[in-house]
Design a protein around this motif. Sequence first.
Motif, short mmCIF file in Angstrom:
data_model
loop_
_atom_site.label_atom_id
_atom_site.label_comp_id
_atom_site.label_asym_id
_atom_site.label_seq_id
_atom_site.Cartn_x
_atom_site.Cartn_y
_atom_site.Cartn_z
N HIS A 176 38.13 42.30 45.17
CA HIS A 176 37.25 41.35 44.50
C HIS A 176 35.88 41.39 45.18
O HIS A 176 35.79 41.28 46.40
N VAL A 177 34.85 41.55 44.38
CA VAL A 177 33.49 41.68 44.89
C VAL A 177 32.64 40.56 44.31
O VAL A 177 32.51 40.44 43.09
N LEU A 178 32.07 39.72 45.18
CA LEU A 178 31.21 38.61 44.77
C LEU A 178 29.77 38.95 45.12
O LEU A 178 29.45 39.18 46.29
N LEU A 179 28.89 38.97 44.13
CA LEU A 179 27.48 39.30 44.30
C LEU A 179 26.64 38.08 43.93
O LEU A 179 26.78 37.53 42.83
N THR A 278 31.52 25.45 44.83
CA THR A 278 32.39 25.49 43.66
C THR A 278 32.67 26.92 43.23
O THR A 278 33.78 27.27 42.83
N ILE A 279 31.65 27.78 43.33
CA ILE A 279 31.82 29.18 42.96
C ILE A 279 32.83 29.85 43.88
O ILE A 279 33.70 30.61 43.43
N PHE A 280 32.75 29.57 45.19
CA PHE A 280 33.70 30.16 46.12
C PHE A 280 35.13 29.73 45.79
O PHE A 280 36.06 30.54 45.85
N ARG A 281 35.30 28.45 45.44
CA ARG A 281 36.64 27.98 45.08
C ARG A 281 37.12 28.64 43.79
O ARG A 281 38.31 28.97 43.66
N TYR A 282 36.20 28.84 42.85
CA TYR A 282 36.56 29.49 41.59
C TYR A 282 37.03 30.92 41.83
O TYR A 282 38.06 31.36 41.30
N VAL A 283 36.29 31.66 42.65
CA VAL A 283 36.66 33.04 42.96
C VAL A 283 37.99 33.08 43.70
O VAL A 283 38.86 33.91 43.41
N GLU A 284 38.16 32.18 44.65
CA GLU A 284 39.42 32.13 45.39
C GLU A 284 40.59 31.84 44.46
O GLU A 284 41.67 32.43 44.59
N THR A 286 40.83 32.59 41.21
CA THR A 286 41.16 33.76 40.39
C THR A 286 41.84 34.84 41.22
O THR A 286 42.70 35.57 40.72
N MET A 287 41.47 34.94 42.49
CA MET A 287 42.13 35.92 43.35
C MET A 287 43.60 35.58 43.53
O MET A 287 44.46 36.46 43.53
N MET A 288 43.89 34.29 43.68
CA MET A 288 45.27 33.86 43.88
C MET A 288 46.09 34.01 42.61
O MET A 288 47.30 34.25 42.66
N SER A 289 45.44 33.89 41.44
CA SER A 289 46.18 33.91 40.17
C SER A 289 46.42 35.31 39.65
O SER A 289 47.30 35.52 38.82
N PRO A 291 47.84 39.07 39.36
CA PRO A 291 47.34 39.89 38.26
C PRO A 291 47.34 39.25 36.88
O PRO A 291 47.27 39.95 35.88
N ASP A 292 47.43 37.90 36.79
CA ASP A 292 47.32 37.27 35.48
C ASP A 292 45.94 37.54 34.90
O ASP A 292 44.97 37.70 35.64
N PRO A 293 45.79 37.58 33.57
CA PRO A 293 44.49 37.85 32.96
C PRO A 293 43.45 36.82 33.40
O PRO A 293 43.73 35.64 33.52
N VAL A 294 42.23 37.30 33.63
CA VAL A 294 41.13 36.44 34.04
C VAL A 294 40.03 36.54 33.00
O VAL A 294 39.72 37.63 32.51
N ASN A 295 39.44 35.42 32.64
CA ASN A 295 38.37 35.40 31.65
C ASN A 295 37.19 36.24 32.13
O ASN A 295 36.65 35.99 33.21
N ALA A 296 36.80 37.24 31.36
CA ALA A 296 35.70 38.13 31.75
C ALA A 296 34.38 37.69 31.16
O ALA A 296 33.41 38.43 31.19
N GLN A 297 34.32 36.48 30.60
CA GLN A 297 33.08 35.95 30.06
C GLN A 297 32.42 35.04 31.09
O GLN A 297 33.07 34.60 32.06
#
Length: 309
Positions: A176-179, A278-284, A286-289, A291-297
């Motif tokens: 996972h890469v956060l920019l 909030t962004i860090f928590r959001y990324v964390e 999705t990382m935990m969830s 290989p379930d599908p993640v919204n790419a929008q």
Amino acid sequence: SGVSALVILFTSFQSLRRHLFQFFFYSHFVFILFYLFMVFHAKANHPYVFAAVAVYTLDRVLRLARGDVIPFRATQVQTLPGNVVRLRFPKRKYATYTAGQYVFVNFPTIALLEWHPFSLSSGPKDDLCEIHVKSLGNTTRALLNSIQGNLSVVPPLIRVEGPYGHLSSRYKRYSHVLLIGGGVGITPLISIIKDIYQLEMSLQSKAKHARSAWIKHVYLVWSVPTEFEWAWFAETLVKARVLASAPGYPQITIAGHITQQKSTADPSLIIGRPDLETIFRYVEGTMMSEPDPVNAQPPTESSLRTASL
């Protein structure tokens, strides 16, 4: 020699460099007088002076070897919203390019001796180098004015030195890469995105350079004053979104924040500054969830709470 050293010292303050860069730059050439006076002052100084001159000379020779001494004309030039100039020029034949690098560029018709660093917004495998120059000082303002006042825009003469630098973190080692970037500071991050998604590459080049299969998800948070600045790389980000839905490419989540408007015609953009916690928590999350599908929008305001203006 003491007076020369004081001149260099008192012309090095940040406020002076910011507003009077040319004065700061040219005043530092008194270092030549500093070394001359050191030579005449005492013979004991000779070894130190000659050693410093030798190192400086070697540095200049190596820099000349990595740059273009003879000016050449840029391949493409375009003015963008927000007083930004996009320049494209050929790559050096024997140079090695990686994402996140920068080059020193000289505009000899504007300031013969001034070299300014600019991050590359082009990908490592792109055919041309690309930089975005924002009008902030005398030289960059003169460049913008020369292009805006020219009805038949001719790319400027430039000299290029580099590329230099490398990223402190090898992003291809991570799943996972956060920019996170702001304004024109997004340019090295765009270079990373072009590298990950192999944008601007021909099919033959893509076949030669395999993508990193380890990266699963890319998150980009970009904050700009108005939606006009968003247009700088809107096309690139659209291409990345399209490829993110193709097999073999990592997913991408893009959060664009507009900080100086109360509304926007683009529903995908978020009004307000990014709330990094909030962004860090959001990324964390999705990382935990996965290989379930993640919204790419782009995340909505409910998923990425933003700070008020």
